[in-house]
Design an enzyme around this catalytic site. Structure first.
Site, PDB file in Angstrom:
ATOM      1  N   SER A  64       0.921  57.546  18.490  1.00  0.00           N
ATOM      2  CA  SER A  64       1.309  56.416  19.336  1.00  0.00           C
ATOM      3  C   SER A  64       1.440  55.159  18.493  1.00  0.00           C
ATOM      4  O   SER A  64       2.376  55.032  17.739  1.00  0.00           O
ATOM      5  CB  SER A  64       0.397  56.188  20.545  1.00  0.00           C
ATOM      6  OG  SER A  64       1.051  55.287  21.431  1.00  0.00           O
ATOM      7  N   HIS A  69      -2.217  40.935  16.559  1.00  0.00           N
ATOM      8  CA  HIS A  69      -1.595  39.614  16.634  1.00  0.00           C
ATOM      9  C   HIS A  69      -2.717  38.618  16.384  1.00  0.00           C
ATOM     10  O   HIS A  69      -3.773  38.721  17.014  1.00  0.00           O
ATOM     11  CB  HIS A  69      -0.954  39.403  18.001  1.00  0.00           C
ATOM     12  CG  HIS A  69      -0.009  38.260  18.033  1.00  0.00           C
ATOM     13  ND1 HIS A  69       1.284  38.358  17.564  1.00  0.00           N
ATOM     14  CD2 HIS A  69      -0.168  36.991  18.445  1.00  0.00           C
ATOM     15  CE1 HIS A  69       1.886  37.194  17.704  1.00  0.00           C
ATOM     16  NE2 HIS A  69       1.025  36.347  18.245  1.00  0.00           N
ATOM     17  N   CYS A  84      -2.950  59.609  20.965  1.00  0.00           N
ATOM     18  CA  CYS A  84      -3.116  60.876  21.674  1.00  0.00           C
ATOM     19  C   CYS A  84      -3.635  61.920  20.687  1.00  0.00           C
ATOM     20  O   CYS A  84      -3.561  63.103  20.945  1.00  0.00           O
ATOM     21  CB  CYS A  84      -1.798  61.326  22.305  1.00  0.00           C
ATOM     22  SG  CYS A  84      -0.485  61.592  21.108  1.00  0.00           S
TER      23      CYS A  84
END
Length: 133
Positions: A64, A69, A84
């Site tokens: 994934s 940030h 996953c």
């Protein structure tokens, strides 16, 4: 019986040293290190330096993604780890990030994503129609 397809950790890190969050090279090294430490599989990445301060970045994984940030002027970083590839890999990636950044406070939300039935008889896909605005 059910199983979870993925685990998603959303973390707000406070009280992080300015220098650990300000430069895109350090942010890149942080996420690359987390991917390696957790045994995840990188597909690609993109990072950006903000001016005068801060950086953002995402690594696309076979499992994934992992992203950051930063607001170094506030000692704050928003972290997103979603995989996953097994819960242990998700937690290991976050463990690495916390070890490196050493935040004074962490607000963390953990969500199991894609809780599905285990038995093979439950393979019918239900179509959900969304209302368009």
């Amino acid at each position: 019986m059910e199983k979870t397809l993925g685990l998603h950790i959303l973390a707000d890190l406070y009280g992080v040293d300015f220098d650990k969050l300000d430069h895109v090279e350090d942010v890149r090294a942080l996420l690359e290190g987390a991917v390696k430490y957790a045994g995840l599989s990188k597909l690609s990445s993109h990072f950006h330096q903000f001016h005068p301060h801060g950086a953002t970045g995402v690594i696309l994984l076979e499992e994934s993604h992992i992203s950051i940030h930063t607001w170094p002027e506030h000692g704050y970083a928003a972290i997103d780890v979603y995989t996953c590839g097994g819960k242990e890999k998700t937690f290991k990636a976050m463990e690495y990030i916390l070890k490196v950044l050493k935040p004074k406070r962490v607000d963390e939300k953990v969500a199991e994503r894609g809780v599905v039935p285990v038995n093979k008889a439950a393979t019918n896909v239900e179509k959900i129609e969304l209302e368009t605005v």
